[in-house]
Scaffold this motif. Structure first.
Motif, PDB file in Angstrom:
ATOM      1  N   THR A   1     -12.568  -1.152   5.468  1.00 24.64           N
ATOM      2  CA  THR A   1     -12.570  -1.937   4.095  1.00 24.64           C
ATOM      3  C   THR A   1     -12.051  -0.835   3.379  1.00 24.64           C
ATOM      4  O   THR A   1     -11.217  -1.622   2.335  1.00 24.64           O
ATOM      5  N   GLY A   2     -12.020   0.366   3.219  1.00 25.11           N
ATOM      6  CA  GLY A   2     -11.475   1.248   2.234  1.00 25.11           C
ATOM      7  C   GLY A   2      -9.959   1.089   2.673  1.00 25.11           C
ATOM      8  O   GLY A   2      -9.096   1.380   1.787  1.00 25.11           O
ATOM      9  N   LYS A   3      -9.702   1.342   3.797  1.00 27.87           N
ATOM     10  CA  LYS A   3      -8.225   1.379   4.355  1.00 27.87           C
ATOM     11  C   LYS A   3      -7.581   0.137   3.879  1.00 27.87           C
ATOM     12  O   LYS A   3      -6.266   0.303   3.610  1.00 27.87           O
ATOM     13  N   VAL A   4      -8.239  -1.021   3.893  1.00 30.40           N
ATOM     14  CA  VAL A   4      -7.399  -2.107   3.365  1.00 30.40           C
ATOM     15  C   VAL A   4      -7.281  -2.210   1.904  1.00 30.40           C
ATOM     16  O   VAL A   4      -5.974  -2.426   1.588  1.00 30.40           O
ATOM     17  N   ILE A   5      -8.238  -1.789   1.255  1.00 30.75           N
ATOM     18  CA  ILE A   5      -8.196  -1.657  -0.122  1.00 30.75           C
ATOM     19  C   ILE A   5      -7.178  -0.605  -0.645  1.00 30.75           C
ATOM     20  O   ILE A   5      -6.255  -0.667  -1.619  1.00 30.75           O
ATOM     21  N   LEU A   6      -7.089   0.427  -0.018  1.00 31.44           N
ATOM     22  CA  LEU A   6      -6.226   1.514  -0.131  1.00 31.44           C
ATOM     23  C   LEU A   6      -5.124   1.769   1.133  1.00 31.44           C
ATOM     24  O   LEU A   6      -5.403   2.709   2.044  1.00 31.44           O
ATOM     25  N   PRO A   7      -4.104   1.220   1.094  1.00 26.79           N
ATOM     26  CA  PRO A   7      -3.431   1.112   2.545  1.00 26.79           C
ATOM     27  C   PRO A   7      -2.785   2.538   2.674  1.00 26.79           C
ATOM     28  O   PRO A   7      -2.493   2.741   3.861  1.00 26.79           O
ATOM     29  N   GLN A   8      -2.378   3.351   1.897  1.00 24.88           N
ATOM     30  CA  GLN A   8      -1.983   4.759   1.893  1.00 24.88           C
ATOM     31  C   GLN A   8      -2.752   5.724   2.115  1.00 24.88           C
ATOM     32  O   GLN A   8      -2.679   6.838   2.526  1.00 24.88           O
ATOM     33  N   ALA A   9      -4.246   5.236   2.249  1.00 27.35           N
ATOM     34  CA  ALA A   9      -5.277   6.054   2.376  1.00 27.35           C
ATOM     35  C   ALA A   9      -5.337   6.655   4.100  1.00 27.35           C
ATOM     36  O   ALA A   9      -4.866   5.886   5.002  1.00 27.35           O
ATOM     37  N   ASP A  10      -5.439   7.948   4.387  1.00 28.27           N
ATOM     38  CA  ASP A  10      -5.480   8.490   5.586  1.00 28.27           C
ATOM     39  C   ASP A  10      -6.570   9.409   5.728  1.00 28.27           C
ATOM     40  O   ASP A  10      -6.667   9.910   6.973  1.00 28.27           O
ATOM     41  N   LYS A  11      -7.399   9.926   4.715  1.00 23.67           N
ATOM     42  CA  LYS A  11      -8.567  10.577   4.873  1.00 23.67           C
ATOM     43  C   LYS A  11      -9.809  10.200   4.262  1.00 23.67           C
ATOM     44  O   LYS A  11      -9.947   9.834   3.099  1.00 23.67           O
ATOM     45  N   VAL A  12     -10.889  10.371   4.910  1.00 19.16           N
ATOM     46  CA  VAL A  12     -12.140   9.638   4.684  1.00 19.16           C
ATOM     47  C   VAL A  12     -13.086  10.732   4.537  1.00 19.16           C
ATOM     48  O   VAL A  12     -13.311  11.733   5.633  1.00 19.16           O
ATOM     49  N   ALA A  13     -13.777  10.934   3.190  1.00 19.75           N
ATOM     50  CA  ALA A  13     -14.767  12.066   3.408  1.00 19.75           C
ATOM     51  C   ALA A  13     -16.083  11.456   3.198  1.00 19.75           C
ATOM     52  O   ALA A  13     -16.486  10.218   2.726  1.00 19.75           O
ATOM     53  N   ILE A  14     -17.079  12.039   3.922  1.00 20.39           N
ATOM     54  CA  ILE A  14     -18.340  11.518   4.266  1.00 20.39           C
ATOM     55  C   ILE A  14     -19.397  12.658   3.770  1.00 20.39           C
ATOM     56  O   ILE A  14     -19.281  13.838   4.184  1.00 20.39           O
TER      57      ILE A  14
ATOM     58  N   ASN B   1      -6.696   1.388 -11.995  1.00 22.00           N
ATOM     59  CA  ASN B   1      -5.440   0.588 -11.522  1.00 22.00           C
ATOM     60  C   ASN B   1      -5.307   0.488 -10.321  1.00 22.00           C
ATOM     61  O   ASN B   1      -4.006   0.803  -9.616  1.00 22.00           O
ATOM     62  N   ILE B   2      -6.260  -0.131  -9.563  1.00 25.45           N
ATOM     63  CA  ILE B   2      -6.274  -0.435  -7.847  1.00 25.45           C
ATOM     64  C   ILE B   2      -6.161  -1.966  -7.883  1.00 25.45           C
ATOM     65  O   ILE B   2      -7.165  -2.474  -8.399  1.00 25.45           O
ATOM     66  N   PRO B   3      -5.071  -2.494  -7.476  1.00 25.22           N
ATOM     67  CA  PRO B   3      -5.025  -3.792  -6.988  1.00 25.22           C
ATOM     68  C   PRO B   3      -6.012  -4.265  -5.910  1.00 25.22           C
ATOM     69  O   PRO B   3      -5.824  -3.766  -4.959  1.00 25.22           O
ATOM     70  N   LEU B   4      -6.428  -5.141  -6.189  1.00 26.72           N
ATOM     71  CA  LEU B   4      -7.679  -5.664  -5.004  1.00 26.72           C
ATOM     72  C   LEU B   4      -7.221  -7.035  -4.315  1.00 26.72           C
ATOM     73  O   LEU B   4      -6.724  -7.910  -4.971  1.00 26.72           O
ATOM     74  N   PRO B   5      -7.092  -7.071  -3.101  1.00 28.24           N
ATOM     75  CA  PRO B   5      -6.763  -8.191  -2.422  1.00 28.24           C
ATOM     76  C   PRO B   5      -7.916  -9.419  -2.622  1.00 28.24           C
ATOM     77  O   PRO B   5      -9.048  -8.885  -3.250  1.00 28.24           O
ATOM     78  N   GLU B   6      -7.842 -10.524  -2.226  1.00 31.94           N
ATOM     79  CA  GLU B   6      -8.880 -11.275  -2.297  1.00 31.94           C
ATOM     80  C   GLU B   6     -10.041 -10.884  -1.377  1.00 31.94           C
ATOM     81  O   GLU B   6      -9.644 -10.487  -0.264  1.00 31.94           O
ATOM     82  N   ARG B   7     -11.278 -11.395  -1.667  1.00 31.99           N
ATOM     83  CA  ARG B   7     -12.309 -10.919  -0.835  1.00 31.99           C
ATOM     84  C   ARG B   7     -12.219 -11.406   0.588  1.00 31.99           C
ATOM     85  O   ARG B   7     -12.427 -10.735   1.399  1.00 31.99           O
ATOM     86  N   PRO B   8     -11.938 -12.785   0.835  1.00 30.52           N
ATOM     87  CA  PRO B   8     -11.722 -13.165   2.154  1.00 30.52           C
ATOM     88  C   PRO B   8     -10.659 -12.345   3.012  1.00 30.52           C
ATOM     89  O   PRO B   8     -10.805 -12.308   4.040  1.00 30.52           O
ATOM     90  N   ARG B   9      -9.651 -12.270   2.247  1.00 30.11           N
ATOM     91  CA  ARG B   9      -8.398 -11.549   2.583  1.00 30.11           C
ATOM     92  C   ARG B   9      -9.015  -9.960   3.297  1.00 30.11           C
ATOM     93  O   ARG B   9      -8.263  -9.686   4.504  1.00 30.11           O
ATOM     94  N   ILE B  10      -9.769  -9.516   2.580  1.00 36.93           N
ATOM     95  CA  ILE B  10     -10.255  -8.005   3.131  1.00 36.93           C
ATOM     96  C   ILE B  10     -10.753  -8.034   4.283  1.00 36.93           C
ATOM     97  O   ILE B  10     -10.660  -7.277   5.344  1.00 36.93           O
ATOM     98  N   SER B  11     -11.954  -9.051   4.364  1.00 37.82           N
ATOM     99  CA  SER B  11     -12.708  -9.322   5.647  1.00 37.82           C
ATOM    100  C   SER B  11     -11.614  -9.532   6.779  1.00 37.82           C
ATOM    101  O   SER B  11     -11.984  -9.023   7.854  1.00 37.82           O
ATOM    102  N   GLU B  12     -10.956 -10.557   6.568  1.00 33.72           N
ATOM    103  CA  GLU B  12      -9.935 -10.924   7.407  1.00 33.72           C
ATOM    104  C   GLU B  12      -9.118  -9.725   8.033  1.00 33.72           C
ATOM    105  O   GLU B  12      -8.854  -9.705   9.278  1.00 33.72           O
TER     106      GLU B  12
END
Length: 315
Positions: A136-149, A288-299
């Motif tokens: 879900t984070g990757k779809v919102i931030l397509p350039q992301a390559d590192k995930v912190a936990i 300043n993060i553009p968000l896709p539509e909710r259904p598009r993120i799930s898809e």
């Protein structure tokens, strides 16, 4: 006895013999209906809405009733739908050999009950698989390559499988341990310096009301985001979270109950089959993060998962 009396007696006897099996069959048919009880979450509106959805999916072969509060259920081995962790724990303590399906419970909670070794209890998990949240984070931030936990000391070794899975999607993951409350902000800062976003988890030692404000403010000041761990945290300031709709939980609950009626054991605890996405558009605008539509993120998340699974099968 006259012939007329004999004929009348014969007709009555035949009529009784014909009506008895019909009545017995009707009674037998009624008795085959599976009785299911539900233990309340304490929120009567939620209980009614959810149970109505379950009943719609079960069909006419079931009778769903509230669990009696002062006496045991009249039907032996009748399954119980526990709505929420408090209901599940309460019933389990009072009747450890009961037949029960937990709903609105997360996997971390259910791990305490070793459902894999006990086919009399099962669950439909309410939390979201962490891989789905990360994607879900990757779809919102397509350039992301590192995930912190962020992980409490107790749960520090819980994310190895997830980190291995991330590599198939062009992501790397790293765990940052929060040993105590004094280490929360330093650990968050280290996590934000590494990751493009923080992946929220069901680690209740970290993600609770006393901590979330500090985590979100620290992330916001560094123009970073939190994904998950649930809808409630999106309202608090996380940018997004996947979640399981009530309808998907109810559908899976019904399918487990139907399986139990046919096999007298439950299938394993599972996640629902469908998910939605909750977004905090105000936070997105502020960063300043553009968000896709909710259904598009799930898809898009579904497509990523399906493509990788298909690639594994093809290999």
């Amino acid at each position: 006895m006259k012939l007329g009396q004999i004929v009348v007696l014969w007709i009555v006897t035949v009529a009784l013999s014909l009506s008895w099996p019909i009545g017995t069959f009707a009674q037998s048919k009624r008795e085959t209906a599976q009785t299911v009880y539900f233990a309340s979450s304490g929120n009567l509106s939620l209980d009614k809405y959810f149970i109505d959805l379950v009943v719609e999916n079960l069909g006419p072969g079931f009778k769903v009733k509230p669990l009696p509060t002062h006496s045991p259920p009249s039907k032996k081995n009748a399954p119980i739908i526990a709505i929420g962790p408090k209901a599940f724990a309460r019933i389990y303590r009072s009747t450890p050999n009961t037949v029960m399906i937990g709903t609105f419970v997360d996997r971390q909670f259910m791990d305490k009950y070793a459902t894999e070794q006990n086919s009399r209890i099962t669950a439909i998990y309410y939390d979201v698989p962490l891989l789905r949240q990360a994607l879900t984070g990757k779809v919102i931030l397509p350039q992301a390559d590192k995930v912190a936990i962020l992980a409490s000391y107790v749960n520090r070794n819980s994310y190895g499988a997830l980190i291995e899975q991330l590599s198939a999607y062009g992501l790397e993951g790293k765990v940052f341990i929060v040993a105590d409350k004094e280490q929360l902000i330093p650990s968050v800062i280290r996590a934000l310096s590494y990751g493009d976003f923080i992946l929220g988890t069901p680690d209740h030692d970290i993600y609770h009301p006393r901590n979330i404000k500090h985590i979100l403010l620290t992330a916001y000041r560094r123009n970073k985001i939190l994904i998950g761990p649930s809808q409630a945290f999106v309202k608090a300031g996380a940018i997004a979270s996947s979640y399981a709709p009530f309808s998907a939980i109810a559908e899976k609950t019904a399918s487990h109950l139907i399986y139990y009626r046919e096999n007298e054991v439950f299938p394993a605890a599972v996640y629902p089959d469908a998910y939605g996405v909750e977004l905090n558009e105000q936070v997105a605008r502020s960063l300043n993060i553009p968000l896709p539509e909710r259904p598009r993120i799930s898809e898009a998340v579904d497509e990523l998962l399906e493509d990788t699974l298909q690639g594994v099968l093809d290999d």
